[in-house]
Design a protein around this motif. Structure first.
Motif, PDB file in Angstrom:
ATOM      1  N   MET A  20      27.674  18.505  63.775  1.00 65.01           N
ATOM      2  CA  MET A  20      28.755  17.555  64.060  1.00 65.01           C
ATOM      3  C   MET A  20      30.012  18.218  64.642  1.00 65.01           C
ATOM      4  O   MET A  20      30.620  17.666  65.568  1.00 65.01           O
ATOM      5  CB  MET A  20      29.096  16.744  62.805  1.00 65.01           C
ATOM      6  N   LEU A  23      29.385  18.544  68.292  1.00 60.07           N
ATOM      7  CA  LEU A  23      29.443  17.224  68.924  1.00 60.07           C
ATOM      8  C   LEU A  23      30.889  16.725  68.995  1.00 60.07           C
ATOM      9  O   LEU A  23      31.291  16.094  69.975  1.00 60.07           O
ATOM     10  CB  LEU A  23      28.584  16.211  68.144  1.00 60.07           C
ATOM     11  N   PHE A  24      31.650  17.034  67.952  1.00 69.43           N
ATOM     12  CA  PHE A  24      33.053  16.623  67.910  1.00 69.43           C
ATOM     13  C   PHE A  24      33.847  17.339  69.022  1.00 69.43           C
ATOM     14  O   PHE A  24      34.728  16.744  69.642  1.00 69.43           O
ATOM     15  CB  PHE A  24      33.649  16.963  66.539  1.00 69.43           C
ATOM     16  N   ILE A  26      32.678  18.289  71.900  1.00 72.03           N
ATOM     17  CA  ILE A  26      32.336  17.664  73.186  1.00 72.03           C
ATOM     18  C   ILE A  26      32.803  16.201  73.227  1.00 72.03           C
ATOM     19  O   ILE A  26      33.376  15.754  74.212  1.00 72.03           O
ATOM     20  CB  ILE A  26      30.800  17.719  73.412  1.00 72.03           C
ATOM     21  N   GLY A  27      32.527  15.504  72.145  1.00 73.88           N
ATOM     22  CA  GLY A  27      32.755  14.057  72.131  1.00 73.88           C
ATOM     23  C   GLY A  27      34.193  13.641  71.960  1.00 73.88           C
ATOM     24  O   GLY A  27      34.582  12.548  72.392  1.00 73.88           O
ATOM     25  N   PHE A  28      35.008  14.492  71.330  1.00 79.22           N
ATOM     26  CA  PHE A  28      36.385  14.067  71.050  1.00 79.22           C
ATOM     27  C   PHE A  28      37.436  15.058  71.551  1.00 79.22           C
ATOM     28  O   PHE A  28      38.378  14.666  72.250  1.00 79.22           O
ATOM     29  CB  PHE A  28      36.562  13.839  69.554  1.00 79.22           C
ATOM     30  N   PRO A  31      37.681  15.322  75.718  1.00 78.40           N
ATOM     31  CA  PRO A  31      38.472  14.268  76.374  1.00 78.40           C
ATOM     32  C   PRO A  31      39.912  14.191  75.873  1.00 78.40           C
ATOM     33  O   PRO A  31      40.812  13.824  76.638  1.00 78.40           O
ATOM     34  CB  PRO A  31      37.714  12.975  76.046  1.00 78.40           C
ATOM     35  N   LEU A  32      40.134  14.592  74.612  1.00 84.00           N
ATOM     36  CA  LEU A  32      41.516  14.578  74.094  1.00 84.00           C
ATOM     37  C   LEU A  32      42.367  15.609  74.838  1.00 84.00           C
ATOM     38  O   LEU A  32      43.517  15.323  75.219  1.00 84.00           O
ATOM     39  CB  LEU A  32      41.525  14.865  72.588  1.00 84.00           C
ATOM     40  N   GLN A  35      42.920  14.226  78.452  1.00 83.93           N
ATOM     41  CA  GLN A  35      43.870  13.104  78.529  1.00 83.93           C
ATOM     42  C   GLN A  35      45.290  13.520  78.118  1.00 83.93           C
ATOM     43  O   GLN A  35      46.269  12.979  78.633  1.00 83.93           O
ATOM     44  CB  GLN A  35      43.363  11.940  77.679  1.00 83.93           C
ATOM     45  N   SER A  36      45.385  14.488  77.225  1.00 86.77           N
ATOM     46  CA  SER A  36      46.720  14.989  76.851  1.00 86.77           C
ATOM     47  C   SER A  36      47.352  15.724  78.026  1.00 86.77           C
ATOM     48  O   SER A  36      48.552  15.579  78.290  1.00 86.77           O
ATOM     49  CB  SER A  36      46.621  15.938  75.649  1.00 86.77           C
ATOM     50  N   GLU A  39      48.550  13.244  80.454  1.00 87.41           N
ATOM     51  CA  GLU A  39      49.754  12.580  79.942  1.00 87.41           C
ATOM     52  C   GLU A  39      51.005  13.416  80.246  1.00 87.41           C
ATOM     53  O   GLU A  39      52.059  12.875  80.579  1.00 87.41           O
ATOM     54  CB  GLU A  39      49.590  12.379  78.422  1.00 87.41           C
ATOM     55  N   ILE A  51      38.632  17.075  82.772  1.00 86.85           N
ATOM     56  CA  ILE A  51      37.573  16.920  81.756  1.00 86.85           C
ATOM     57  C   ILE A  51      36.685  18.170  81.707  1.00 86.85           C
ATOM     58  O   ILE A  51      36.236  18.560  80.629  1.00 86.85           O
ATOM     59  CB  ILE A  51      36.741  15.628  81.979  1.00 86.85           C
ATOM     60  N   LEU A  55      36.113  20.301  78.415  1.00 86.80           N
ATOM     61  CA  LEU A  55      34.787  20.694  77.900  1.00 86.80           C
ATOM     62  C   LEU A  55      34.682  22.209  77.736  1.00 86.80           C
ATOM     63  O   LEU A  55      34.030  22.698  76.807  1.00 86.80           O
ATOM     64  CB  LEU A  55      33.692  20.195  78.848  1.00 86.80           C
ATOM     65  N   TRP A  71      37.413  25.790  61.818  1.00 86.54           N
ATOM     66  CA  TRP A  71      37.903  25.577  63.181  1.00 86.54           C
ATOM     67  C   TRP A  71      38.773  26.717  63.680  1.00 86.54           C
ATOM     68  O   TRP A  71      38.911  26.907  64.891  1.00 86.54           O
ATOM     69  CB  TRP A  71      38.664  24.257  63.273  1.00 86.54           C
TER      70      TRP A  71
ATOM     71  N   GLN B 186      37.544  22.205  56.067  1.00 84.69           N
ATOM     72  CA  GLN B 186      36.791  22.871  57.129  1.00 84.69           C
ATOM     73  C   GLN B 186      35.298  22.612  56.937  1.00 84.69           C
ATOM     74  O   GLN B 186      34.842  22.452  55.794  1.00 84.69           O
ATOM     75  CB  GLN B 186      37.079  24.376  57.117  1.00 84.69           C
ATOM     76  N   TRP B 231      35.865   8.915  75.250  1.00 80.97           N
ATOM     77  CA  TRP B 231      35.217   8.930  76.567  1.00 80.97           C
ATOM     78  C   TRP B 231      35.500   7.661  77.357  1.00 80.97           C
ATOM     79  O   TRP B 231      35.098   7.546  78.517  1.00 80.97           O
ATOM     80  CB  TRP B 231      33.718   9.183  76.425  1.00 80.97           C
ATOM     81  N   ALA B 235      41.473   8.652  74.102  1.00 80.12           N
ATOM     82  CA  ALA B 235      41.420   9.747  73.122  1.00 80.12           C
ATOM     83  C   ALA B 235      42.748   9.896  72.384  1.00 80.12           C
ATOM     84  O   ALA B 235      42.765  10.158  71.172  1.00 80.12           O
ATOM     85  CB  ALA B 235      41.057  11.053  73.816  1.00 80.12           C
TER      86      ALA B 235
END
Lengths: 72, 332
Positions: A20, A23-24, A26-28, A31-32, A35-36, A39, A51, A55, A71, B186, B231, B235
Motif C-alpha cells: 500500500m 501504491l500510495f 503512485i496513487g496519491f 499527483p499531489l 498539482q501542488s 498551484e 506528473i 511519479l 516514510w 509508519q 488522479w 489531490a
C-alpha cells in the motif's frame, strides 16, 4: 471451496496492504506533488511534465516506505 | 500489629484503634493522611461518598443530545467541503482548519458513544449512540468497532505493557510523545492502528474479527477516494480535507488523550493509572479546551458514565475524596 476462496482473498488483501505505501506513492503522492507545483506555478526540471516528476518522486518514495517500513 | 503492618503502617505509628487509649482521637478509623494505610471501613465510606458525587454528574440522554447534534452537523459540513471546494465555492484553507478540528473533536464524541453515554443498550436512544460512534471517526479512518473495542480494552488493562493497546504511546517527554505519535503510524511500526490490528488478531473473537474487517474496508475505501480524487485533479483537496486532518487529528488525540493523562504509565491501581495534570496554560480555560478536558481524565477512568463536559465539575467536587485516596491533585 469457500474456505479456499476466503483464504486466497485474505492472502491477496495482506499483499495489497503490504504494498500500500508504494501504491500510495503512485496513487496519491505523485499527483499531489504535480498539482501542488502547478498551484505554486513551479516548473518540473529536465523538461519533464509535472506528473512525470511527481511519479519520479512518489513511486521511489512509496517503494522506500514499503521496503523500510517508514516514510523517512 | 501484623495486620496493621500489612496495610502499610510504619512501626511506631498510632494504631487505628487502641482500646487502652479510649479517647475520641483513637476512635477514628484511621488518620487520613496521603492515602496510604486506609482500612476497609474508610475505603468503603470514601467509595460511597465518591459514588454519591459521581451519580450527580452521570450522563442522561437529554443532556447528551448536543453530542449528536454537533456530530451530525460536523460530519455533514465535512462531507459538504468536498464538492464545495472542488467547485471553488469555498476556499480550501478554512475548510482544512475546520476538518482538523472535526478530526480531533470527533474522537471525543465517539468516545462518549464507546461508553454508551449517548444511548444505553435497549433504550430508544441507542440508534443515536451508534450513529454518533460510527460517523465521528470516519475522518480518522478509524472504525467505531475497532475504536470501541480497543478503548474498552485500554480501560480494563490500563497501563499494562502487553494488554493496554495504548501503551505504545508512552514516551519520556512531551516533545518525544508528539514525535512518537507520528512514528507509530509508519507502515512498519507496531503502534497506533497497526498495534490495534495485532491486538484484535490476538483477541480473535467475532467482535474482533468484525473490527478488523471494518478497518480493512474503511482503509480500502479511503485509499480509493484518495487515489480517485488525486488522479482526477483534486489531490490538494483530498490532502487538505482528509489526509492531513487525519494525521493532525490522530497525533493530537494520541498526545492529549493517551500520553498526557497516563504518563509515565507506571500506575495500575484504580487511583494510580491516570494523573491530574496542568497544561502550559495553567488553570485557564485555554488548557481545558486545548486538552479537550483530559486534565480530569481520572474522573473518566473512575466513572466512564460521566460525560466529557462534566468531568471538570465532577473532579472539583470529588477532589477531597481523591486526595484521601492518595491521588496527587496538586496540579489543579
Amino acid at each position: 471451496m469457500v474456505y479456499n476462496t476466503l483464504s486466497a482473498m485474505q492472502s491477496f488483501l495482506k499483499k495489497l496492504f503490504f504494498v500500500m505505501p508504494f501504491l500510495f506513492g503512485i496513487g496519491f503522492i505523485a499527483p499531489l506533488i504535480a498539482q501542488s507545483m502547478a498551484e505554486f506555478g513551479w516548473e518540473a526540471p529536465w523538461g519533464l511534465s509535472l506528473i512525470a516528476f511527481g511519479l519520479l518522486i512518489g513511486a521511489p518514495w512509496g517503494l522506500y516506505a514499503t521496503v523500510r517500513g517508514r516514510w523517512v | 500489629m501484623d495486620r496493621i503492618d500489612d496495610i502499610g503502617m510504619r512501626t511506631g505509628e498510632t494504631a487505628l484503634y487502641d482500646p487502652v487509649r479510649d479517647d475520641a482521637e483513637t476512635r477514628l478509623a484511621i488518620p487520613l493522611r496521603a492515602g496510604d494505610g486506609l482500612d476497609k471501613h474508610t475505603r468503603l465510606q470514601l467509595r460511597k461518598e465518591e459514588q454519591r458525587i459521581a451519580k450527580k454528574y452521570m450522563s442522561t440522554p437529554q443532556q447528551m443530545r448536543i453530542y449528536t447534534v454537533i456530530t451530525v452537523g460536523c460530519f455533514l459540513a465535512w462531507l459538504s467541503f468536498f464538492p464545495l471546494t472542488m467547485l471553488d465555492i469555498l476556499p480550501v484553507w478554512p475548510c482544512f482548519i475546520a476538518s482538523c478540528v472535526f478530526a480531533a473533536g470527533g474522537y471525543i464524541t465517539s468516545h462518549e458513544a464507546m461508553h454508551d453515554n449517548i444511548g444505553r443498550r435497549g433504550t430508544k436512544y441507542r440508534f443515536w449512540n451508534e450513529l454518533v460512534g460510527e460517523i465521528s471517526t470516519i475522518i480518522l479512518i478509524f472504525p467505531f468497532s475497532m475504536a470501541r473495542m480497543m478503548h474498552l480494552h485500554h480501560h480494563y488493562h490500563c497501563n499494562h505493557p502487553e494488554n493496554d493497546p495504548d501503551y505504545t504511546d508512552e514516551a519520556p517527554s512531551a516533545f518525544k510523545a508528539w514525535i512518537k505519535t507520528w512514528l507509530n503510524r509508519q507502515p512498519g511500526a507496531d503502534g497506533s492502528i497497526h498495534h490495534y490490528k495485532r491486538v484484535l488478531e490476538r483477541i480473535g473473537t467475532k467482535g474482533a474479527q468484525k473490527a478488523l474487517r471494518d478497518t480493512m474496508m474503511l482503509q480500502l475505501f479511503s485509499m480509493a477516494v484518495f487515489f480517485t480524487m488525486a488522479w482526477s485533479g483534486f489531490a490538494i483537496e483530498a490532502a487538505l480535507l482528509w489526509w492531513l486532518p487525519r494525521h493532525i487529528g490522530l497525533s493530537y488525540i494520541r498526545f492529549w488523550l493517551s500520553w498526557a493523562p497516563h504518563h509515565p504509565r507506571d500506575g495500575h491501581g484504580r487511583y494510580e493509572n491516570t494523573r491530574v495534570f496542568r497544561t502550559w496554560f495553567g488553570k485557564t480555560w485555554v488548557g481545558h479546551w486545548m486538552s479537550m478536558g483530559m486534565q480530569y481524565h481520572i474522573v473518566h477512568h473512575l466513572y466512564p458514565g460521566i460525560p466529557n463536559h462534566r468531568t471538570k465539575y465532577a473532579y472539583y467536587e470529588l477532589k477531597p475524596v481523591l486526595e484521601k485516596r492518595g491521588v496527587d491533585c496538586s496540579a489543579l
